[in-house]
Design an enzyme around this catalytic site. Structure first.
Site, short mmCIF file in Angstrom:
data_model
loop_
_atom_site.label_atom_id
_atom_site.label_comp_id
_atom_site.label_asym_id
_atom_site.label_seq_id
_atom_site.Cartn_x
_atom_site.Cartn_y
_atom_site.Cartn_z
N GLU B 217 -28.82 77.18 -26.14
CA GLU B 217 -27.75 78.27 -27.09
C GLU B 217 -26.39 78.52 -26.19
O GLU B 217 -25.94 79.60 -25.94
CB GLU B 217 -28.91 79.58 -26.84
CG GLU B 217 -30.11 79.52 -27.46
CD GLU B 217 -29.75 79.50 -28.91
OE1 GLU B 217 -28.51 80.12 -29.54
OE2 GLU B 217 -30.65 78.93 -29.67
N ASP B 218 -25.78 77.34 -26.22
CA ASP B 218 -24.34 77.48 -25.76
C ASP B 218 -24.03 77.72 -24.21
O ASP B 218 -22.84 78.11 -24.07
CB ASP B 218 -23.77 78.47 -26.63
CG ASP B 218 -23.19 77.92 -28.02
OD1 ASP B 218 -23.29 76.62 -28.11
OD2 ASP B 218 -22.88 78.59 -28.89
N ALA B 219 -25.06 77.82 -23.57
CA ALA B 219 -24.93 78.17 -22.15
C ALA B 219 -24.08 76.84 -21.25
O ALA B 219 -24.52 75.96 -22.11
CB ALA B 219 -26.04 78.37 -21.31
#
Lengths: 386, 600
Positions: B217-219
């Site tokens: 999730e975009d981390a």
């Protein structure tokens, strides 16, 4: 077998029993039939909602959550032979608010056997034109006032009239029926109206001129557009604008299947039960068109609350919410001052029976685990002690 | 006959609008009319609109006459030799600014080769359609337009080197990036704007792969070694300000160490950093609650009860102290006076911010993400040449967002770093990807940019080839240290007795209306009550009139203000907010009578 099934009449819904009647093989033994029914009864009991379940709130969440994903836009198909339909969130709001004036009223007119087949396309065309409302404005080219004697001259569009199938006589009939106090004269391509009363005034004539533009010459009032569409094997007429009462009067129309999206009209013509079903159908249509999935029973519950009082009530502060018994619950929704002042005037009592009030005073809410309570009578004090 | 409007106001009519408009334009190009004027002839409405007001979007274009641009080789040579400037070109009538209305009357060619006699203008460069921040995105023409928007928005939030005199400035909430660099992959706009004077990012090695799911999730995953070497390290500055205000009656605030008998005196410990003048010393390590500037104020109301009270000093404590969650080192102390001549103290705090889990980073393509894990360098994947990525980016961020420029920048950055040169990535006018690939191949790497990586923990070779390259990364100003917040108990509001709101006030986390609904839907009645017990109160109620009674703790007796002492008074437990509502009803003249009933 039939008598075994009838034993369950007060235990299982009639529709389920009918299904059993149809689907259980004829030769099944009584014990087997009983076993089946007993198992079904067990399942049915299990599927029932427990007492104290917050069904209304769960319904609200179940409709509201997918509702956030709904596209706000209504889609317009400009120029295509397609009707403009309100869909998505605006339509849901329209239905739930119980609005009487819809943004896009629409009807689906089903036809009786000989007409539905569409074999005689002329008949269908004729019928469609008969349904569509034609106003005087649609068949005339010019409205003018003769200032000298205050007569109104309406120039008729003969070609258009021929297309629709009205004669000058019919036009004059329609006007005389809907406009009182005027003499109507045929003057070749136009008709001339003259006020019977002696007092002539320009203002009066101008008002009349504007008024007669809206006079219905032919067709059913409120039907703005007609569009015959082939649906599977039969022809259906879809209309923009709705007038269920008058459409059902037509001989060619199949009154059993013809519907409108105007719930208020359905309530007036067919009654509250039909309106309830219409609410369910209309909401379901929107939800399906958005590709969402909401259990029908949630929608049924909403439709039920809207219809319990006998008339369709919207979920607004004027509708369902105004029927709540608790002052605090009503005040916590909208316009609190109005509710509190009115309650003070008549000395209303709030028994704190429902959820919102108890949240406000920070007491356990009578739902779920907060519902059951002990009902033990405390030992009565003897008169002596008093 | 056409109507003429100047700034939307009717000024007259003209017989030959086309000629009139032409004339105005010629005069403007000659310089006898202001170059801020735009004309638009609306043929349909038959009106001429002249505009010179502010707030119009305008853009420069080269004027074309008879199919030939007025900007000639001679101009360009002169520009190169610095003999003329941009404004000279406007004065000469070579370039003019059009607003959106006048554009409607023009035919603009994109390239010189497309020019026909009908054309009126020529585009200077395709880059002119982008704004400043957007033209800083390299290879922008390979990105989806929404990503360019996001990318340019992110750049505005990047930490950098905002002003070279930052050490003597007193700006509110500023950050300085410790080792800012120029991007290896740059655009022409970096040169034009002198980006080297205010850089805002760092060139780092990025690998696109997953790492134990910590970049979901975009981390993003950061290399601890890189952080220790200074990656993304910044300093946060925040000044505290105090002023000696003057009040009516010759009273004045005083900056000093407050006396112990001052009203609202904290503890001695809180004032421990103050020097004799009441101001903290530089390089003091302060934590939340510590006083930075000691100050006392005169009493608020002179004629209040306090005048008769026994206490001699009625001055109030009004020191400036560090708010909840703040800490740092005092960096700079400034003693001066303001416009009114009042003594003004500014104390600047400094806090070093080492990247931590939760800090926000982004590339220049709208690919922002939050640090999900910081991995020791020994555990990071490595290539055969011993290259260890500084950052691991998730491959799931690519397909749906379609930021192809992100990938091209990685290859370009790799070529630039290996070849020791800057790569021009100007949108629409960049070094072609093909050439970069060839150069990468000649440098001894796979032309696609992928490499064989090895698991840092086991040493095993990864089955897949990993796309790895160099990129310019930006640290954004949203850091967890400024946002982290939790509370178990703490301050409440005076009016409602409910917890305060917001991190600055050490507030509670609201369990809102919809969250409440979930409790109801689960039928968790008593849990719901307990959640809302934050303003629970017990109040005595008179059973005969139903109004809140008074409890006299001194006499241990309850009585009703209406019915007196000889009535039954019972305690009930309600929320204070409800008690407040009852009071408000009473103030409206509504009598809210409580009818008590046994609970069981």
């Amino acid at each position: 077998m039939a008598d075994i099934i009838s034993e369950y009449e007060d235990k299982l819904p009639a529709k389920m029993l009918d299904e059993f009647k149809e689907n259980i093989p004829k030769g099944a033994s009584d014990t087997k039939v009983r076993k089946i029914l007993e198992a079904a009864y067990g399942e049915y009991k299990n599927a029932r909602v427990c007492p104290g379940e917050a069904v209304g709130l769960i319904a609200a969440e179940s409709i509201g959550e997918p509702g956030t994903q709904m596209t706000l836009n209504t889609f317009h198909f400009a120029g295509v032979a397609e009707m403009n339909v309100t869909l998505g969130l605006p339509r849901i709001i329209e239905i739930l608010d119980g609005r009487k004036e819809l943004e896009n009223p629409m009807m689906e007119i089903y036809l009786k056997k000989p007409y539905a087949s569409g074999k005689r396309i002329e008949d269908l065309r004729h019928l469609a034109l008969q349904i569509k409302e034609t106003k005087l404005n649609d068949i005339s080219t010019e409205f003018s006032i003769n200032i000298a004697d205050f007569t109104i001259e309406v120039k008729l569009d003969k070609e258009r009239m021929k297309e629709i199938g009205v004669t000058t006589g019919k036009v004059m009939d329609a006007i005389s029926k809907q406009l009182k106090g005027y003499n109507i004269k045929d003057d070749k391509d136009s008709i001339i109206l003259k006020a019977r009363s002696k007092e002539d005034s320009f203002n009066e004539a101008y008002k009349t001129k504007e008024k007669i533009k809206g006079i219905t010459i032919k067709g059913i009032k409120g039907i703005l557009q007609v569009l015959p569409v082939k649906r599977e094997e039969e022809f259906v007429i879809i209309t923009a604008g709705s007038n269920l009462a008058d459409v059902l009067q037509l001989e060619e129309v199949d009154a059993y299947r013809t519907t409108t999206n105007n719930i208020f009209e359905i309530e007036q013509v067919l009654g509250i039960e039909a309106a309830r079903q219409a609410i369910i159908n209309e909401i379901f249509k929107v939800i399906e068109s958005q590709g969402l999935n909401v259990d029908a029973r949630h929608i049924m519950l909403v439709a039920d609350t809207m219809c319990v009082s006998g008339t369709v009530k919207g979920i607004t502060r004027y509708g369902v919410v105004s029927e709540k018994s608790s002052v605090l619950a009503r005040a916590s929704f909208e316009t609190p001052i109005k509710h509190i002042i009115n309650a003070a005037l008549i000395g209303e009592v709030d028994n704190l029976n429902s959820v919102v009030e108890n949240v406000m005073v920070n007491q356990p809410i009578p739902i779920g685990t907060g519902l059951p309570s002990l009902s033990v009578k405390p030992p009565q004090k003897t008169p002596k002690e008093k | 006959m056409a109507e003429v409007y100047l700034n939307s106001k009717f000024v007259g009519t003209i017989d030959n609008p086309a000629e009139f408009v032409q004339k105005i334009r010629e005069e403007r190009r000659k310089g006898s009319l202001t170059e801020n004027l735009n004309v638009h002839y609306n043929e349909k409405a038959n009106e001429v609109q002249l505009e010179s007001s502010k707030g119009r979007a305008r853009r420069p274009l080269i004027i074309v006459k008879d199919g030939a641009p007025l900007l000639t080789e001679r101009h360009i040579k002169q520009l190169e030799r610095n003999e003329i400037s941009w404004s000279d070109l406007i004065k000469q009538g070579v370039i003019e600014y059009l607003d959106t209305a006048e554009e409607e009357n023009s035919l603009v060619a994109f390239f010189e080769s497309e020019l026909t006699p009908e054309h009126t203008h020529l585009e200077i460069t395709p880059l002119a359609m982008l704004g400043y921040c957007t033209s800083l995105v390299p290879y922008g023409n390979f990105n989806q337009s929404t990503r360019l928007n996001a990318g340019s928005k992110n750049q505005k939030q990047a930490l950098g080197f905002y002003a070279s005199n930052f050490s003597v400035r007193m700006d509110m909430d500023v950050n300085i990036l410790h080792y800012p660099q120029l991007p290896v992959v740059n655009t022409i706009m970096h040169d034009i704007s002198d980006y080297g004077k205010h850089p805002a990012g760092q060139n780092i090695v990025v690998a696109i792969m997953s790492y134990k799911g910590y970049n979901m999730e975009d981390a993003i995953i950061l290399n601890k070694g890189s952080i220790e070497r200074g990656l993304g390290r910044s300093t946060y500055y925040r000044p505290s300000i105090a002023e000696e205000l003057r009040y009516a009656g010759g009273l004045i605030d005083e900056i000093c160490i407050p006396d112990k008998d001052v009203k609202g005196y904290k503890t001695e410990k809180d004032y421990r950093f103050l020097e004799d003048d009441g101001i903290i010393y530089a390089e003091a390590k302060v934590k939340e609650g510590d006083v930075v500037i000691g100050k006392t104020s005169p009493p608020r109301f002179l004629s209040s009860m306090e005048e008769y009270s026994l206490a001699s000093s009625t001055r109030r404590e009004s020191s400036v102290n560090l708010k909840h969650g703040e800490e740092g080192v005092v960096d700079f102390v400034l003693i001066t006076e303001n416009e009114e001549g009042n003594k003004l103290i500014q104390v600047r705090m400094r806090d070093e911010r080492v990247p931590e889990v939760g800090d926000k980073f982004t590339s220049r393509h709208g690919q922002k993400g939050v640090v999900g894990l910081i991995v020791p360098q020994s555990d990071m994947p490595f290539s055969a040449r011993g290259i260890v990525p500084d950052l691991i980016f998730s491959p799931h961020g690519i397909p749906s967002r379609m930021t192809i420029a992100h990938l091209i920048e990685m290859v370009a950055g790799k070529v630039g770093a290996l070849g020791g040169r800057y790569i021009n990535g100007t949108t629409f006018d960049a070094e072609p990807e093909e050439r970069l690939r060839k150069e990468l191949l000649s440098l001894g790497f796979r032309e696609s940019g992928v490499e064989t990586l090895y698991n840092g923990q086991t040493g095993e070779q990864y089955r897949a080839k990993i796309f790895i390259g160099n990129m310019y990364y930006l640290k954004l100003k949203h850091m967890v240290a400024n946002k982290l917040h939790s509370r178990a108990r703490g301050p409440i509001q005076l009016l409602t007795r409910q917890p305060t709101e917001g991190r600055a006030k050490e507030g509670g986390l609201r369990l809102g209306e919809m969250e409440k609904d979930t409790f109801v839907a689960h039928g968790a009645s008593l849990l719901l009550k307990e959640r809302f017990d934050s303003d629970r109160t017990v109040v005595p109620v008179c059973e005969s009139c139903g109004i809140i009674a008074i409890k006299d703790n001194y006499k241990n007796k309850s009585y009703c203000p209406v019915c007196g002492e000889n009535v039954e008074v019972s305690d009930i437990e309600i929320s204070y907010a409800f008690k407040l509502m009852l009071d408000e009803f009473k103030s409206l003249g509504i009598y809210p009578k409580l009818q008590l009933e046994s609970k069981y």
